[in-house]
Design a protein around this motif. Structure first.
Motif: not given
Lengths: 399, 304
Positions: B236-241, B279-282, B284-285
């Motif tokens: 999930f984590i890498p797929a979302a980004g 966007l990156s911070i969003i 990540m959070s």
């Protein structure tokens, strides 16, 4: 479905012509067994004798190669484990680590959609005196407590037949004795049929109504513990269930009451009723605790057999009794258990002694006299491996 | 930050006795230095960039340090569909990867146990795609699934697809690509837990009147939860980004852009660094929040 209701009491188990072959070896040769309802039945044997396989066949975890399994007269051979009115207390307990003790016990009730699983689980936990730990996880309990939870998880289902797969094996001696008594009490209380598999002969004898001694995939002898102990039929039983002094020799005389066997020039008399073979070469035996030790040659007594003189080669003290090893020329080594009625050993190591025993206490075996007259119950893993190997080789040669 | 989620699950589970010794601290030092240098520094830099304002007299792409929190408001209003799409795609891909991987991992880890050689061989096959760059593999899929490809022309020939329909460029293609690329990351942790699964629990359950479906639901799944949690997080984590599968150069199209593509475009094409950083911070959070809720709900601490 047979499992939809609580069994009011235990049902009988019948195994008809069971055979189980695994690739490479036969675990069970041919097994016929009938266990009456409500009894405590023990299957006793060394590891690798097929007793655990028998249990797994009854539980439905293995399928027999041939034969039928009946519970309460109903053929369940083709049924899946979850369809059988049978529960098992596993050797490893196999308590679900992700559930509390209470949920473990309620598991079977919930699967059968029975009313009030929680209340019944609490009741079963009270029976094994662990209700106060219901909220714990199994790994937070001691070995003895886990064993009791495993028992509660099985008996809460009121199975027609409860299978116990060496459940006490992992416990220390004192706890094991205590659990044996508890198990026996619970069995009498709930009135279920218990099938207990063990390699501990003392455990089998103290707990069971009927004991079946199993060896190499066959039942050697079956009966009440006292009967098995006092009148073993085979050398294996004589040595696996306690210890025995066995002698082989030809029958030199017989009357309707007794037969006389010549052992190293001495006449040993055994009652005919207690001997299985009455002519030719026979093996007879006597339990070590039935022997009396004499420091001088005892007076001739027609009611007693005498053997000696022999030499004491070892004396070992074990509290209640002392075990003496005595070598008698041309006969071999005898074991004598003597109660410690006086302080100190009666005979010294190296001393000359005679032994005698009541004629009525001897027994004659059914076995063909083997090449090795003193058949020792060899239960080491190495010897089992060797047996397997030998049977494999013969099997391969036949092909 | 996302690694914190992994850390809490493992450190609580393995109850290793903790001893404070100077040697342990010394051994930790390289790791701490590494994290400070390559994780904390860029993170702080990213955070500062996200609040930057455009230089008053500068060219495009020139920014000064400020506290322009409106950057965040701006990117959320501009890119909300992309953000939602990213997590939607990632979720669907994770579920699909789990559905495909679980039977595979079960087969390798449980069914194939009597044949260790076959087990290792199958594991090698699961890992084998890693020998080729995933860019190349994704590009290959673009070819395989292109309008002129055998598969698509056949599907059109038997009227399973409309004659003017495409597959590449659609959300389905992006989800397909994500699922395909992350299956090994799902399979391996599942395999490690299933390989250790004690089959005696399954026997005990079936002995206690549970039929196979119930055994699976009540015993197998709960006992393999650590693998499921690890696998889903790793997917999930890498797929979302992810920004490769959804890229127009690969399997994506104009309607299937994910947040990663937007960040990439803002950084490299539009040179709107504050927007990209915000966007990156969003991203990540949001991932951190989702993951911590998930790990807490899954409650795997007691299982390991």
């Amino acid at each position: 479905m047979t499992t939809s209701a609580f069994a009011a009491q235990g049902a009988d188990l019948e195994l008809v012509g069971i055979q189980k072959r695994f690739p490479g070896f036969t675990a069970i040769e041919h097994l016929d067994l009938k266990i009456p309802p409500g009894s405590f039945f023990a299957l006793l044997g060394p590891s690798g004798c097929g007793k655990t396989t028998t249990l797994r066949l009854v539980a439905g975890l293995e399928e027999p190669t041939a034969g039928r399994i009946l519970i309460g007269g109903e053929d369940i051979t083709g049924k899946k484990p979850y369809q059988r009115p049978v529960n098992t207390v596993f050797q490893s307990y196999a308590l679900f680590p992700h559930m509390t003790v209470l949920e473990n016990v309620a598991f079977g009730l919930r699967r059968r959609r029975l009313d009030e699983p929680v209340a019944k689980a609490h009741e079963a936990l009270r029976l094994v005196e662990l209700d106060h730990l219901a909220a714990r996880k199994p790994q937070q309990l001691s070995g003895g407590q886990q064993q009791r939870v495993a028992l509660a998880r099985a008996i809460v289902n009121r199975p027609a037949l409860l299978l116990l797969d060496e459940p006490l094996g992992a416990l220390d001696l004192k706890l094991r004795r205590q659990m044996q008594l508890e198990l026996k009490t619970i069995q009498e209380e709930v009135g279920l049929t218990f099938l207990h598999v063990t390699h501990d002969q003392e455990e089998a004898m103290t707990m069971a109504d009927t004991v079946a001694v199993m060896n190499k995939g066959r039942i050697e002898q079956m009966g009440a513990p006292e009967e098995l102990y006092e009148l073993p039929k085979t050398a294996f039983v004589a040595n696996f269930l306690g210890q025995s002094n066995l002698f082989t020799g030809p029958v030199v005389g017989s009357t309707s009451e007794a037969i006389a066997v010549g052992v190293a020039g001495q006449r040993i008399v055994v009652p005919t009723a207690r001997a299985h073979r009455h002519v030719g070469e026979v093996t007879i035996g006597i339990r070590p605790e039935k022997l009396s030790l004499h420091l001088s040659a005892p007076a001739v007594d027609p009611a007693r057999n005498t053997m000696g003189p022999g030499r004491v080669i070892d004396v070992s003290f074990s509290g209640v009794s002392t075990q003496y090893l005595i070598t008698v020329p041309h006969v071999g080594t005898l074991i004598v258990f003597a109660q410690n009625m006086a302080f100190g050993p009666v005979a010294e190591e190296g001393g000359e002694v005679w032994v005698s025993w009541d004629i009525e206490h001897g027994f004659g075996l059914e076995d063909e006299p083997a090449d090795t007259p003193r058949f020792e119950a060899d239960t080491t893993t190495r010897s089992i491996a060797a047996q397997r190997r030998a049977s494999l080789i013969t099997e391969l040669e036949e092909v | 930050m996302a690694f914190a989620a992994f850390a809490t699950t493992t450190s609580e589970a393995e109850q290793v006795p903790r001893r404070k010794s100077p040697v342990a601290l010394l051994l930790l030092l390289p790791g701490i230095l590494y994290l400070v240098l390559f994780f904390l520094t860029p993170l702080i830099s990213l955070l500062l960039t996200s609040f930057q304002a455009p230089s008053e007299f500068g060219d495009i792409g020139q920014y000064t340090y400020a506290f322009r929190w409106e950057n965040y408001l701006q990117v959320v209003t501009d890119y909300l569909p992309h953000i939602l799409r990213s997590f939607g795609f990632a979720l669907i891909a994770t579920v699909l990867a789990l559905v495909f991987s679980y039977p595979l991992a079960y087969f390798i880890g449980v069914t194939a146990r009597p044949w260790p050689l076959a087990q290792s061989l199958m594991l090698v096959l699961v890992i084998a795609p890693f020998f080729i760059s995933f860019l190349l593999r994704t590009l290959a899929w673009k070819q395989i699934l292109s309008d002129e490809s055998f598969i698509i022309t056949s599907l059109k020939a038997v009227a399973l697809m409309a004659p003017d329909a495409h597959f590449t460029g659609t959300p389905a293609a992006v989800i397909f690509g994500l699922t395909y690329n992350f299956i090994p990351f799902m399979t391996l942790p599942l395999y490690t837990t299933l390989e250790r699964l004690d089959l005696r629990y399954l026997e005990a359950a079936s002995d206690l009147y549970a039929h196979p479906v119930e055994v699976f639901r009540k015993v197998t799944i709960p006992l393999s939860m650590p693998g499921i949690v690890a696998g889903t997080l790793l997917t999930f984590i890498p797929a979302a980004g992810d920004y490769v599968n959804a890229s127009r150069d690969f399997l994506g199209g104009p309607d299937s852009q994910m947040i990663g593509n937007v960040i990439e475009a803002n950084f490299l094409v539009l040179q709107n660094y504050p927007a990209a950083a915000a966007l990156s911070i969003i991203l990540m959070s949001v991932i951190l929040i989702i993951v911590s809720i998930y790990v807490k709900r899954a409650g795997t601490e007691e299982l390991l």
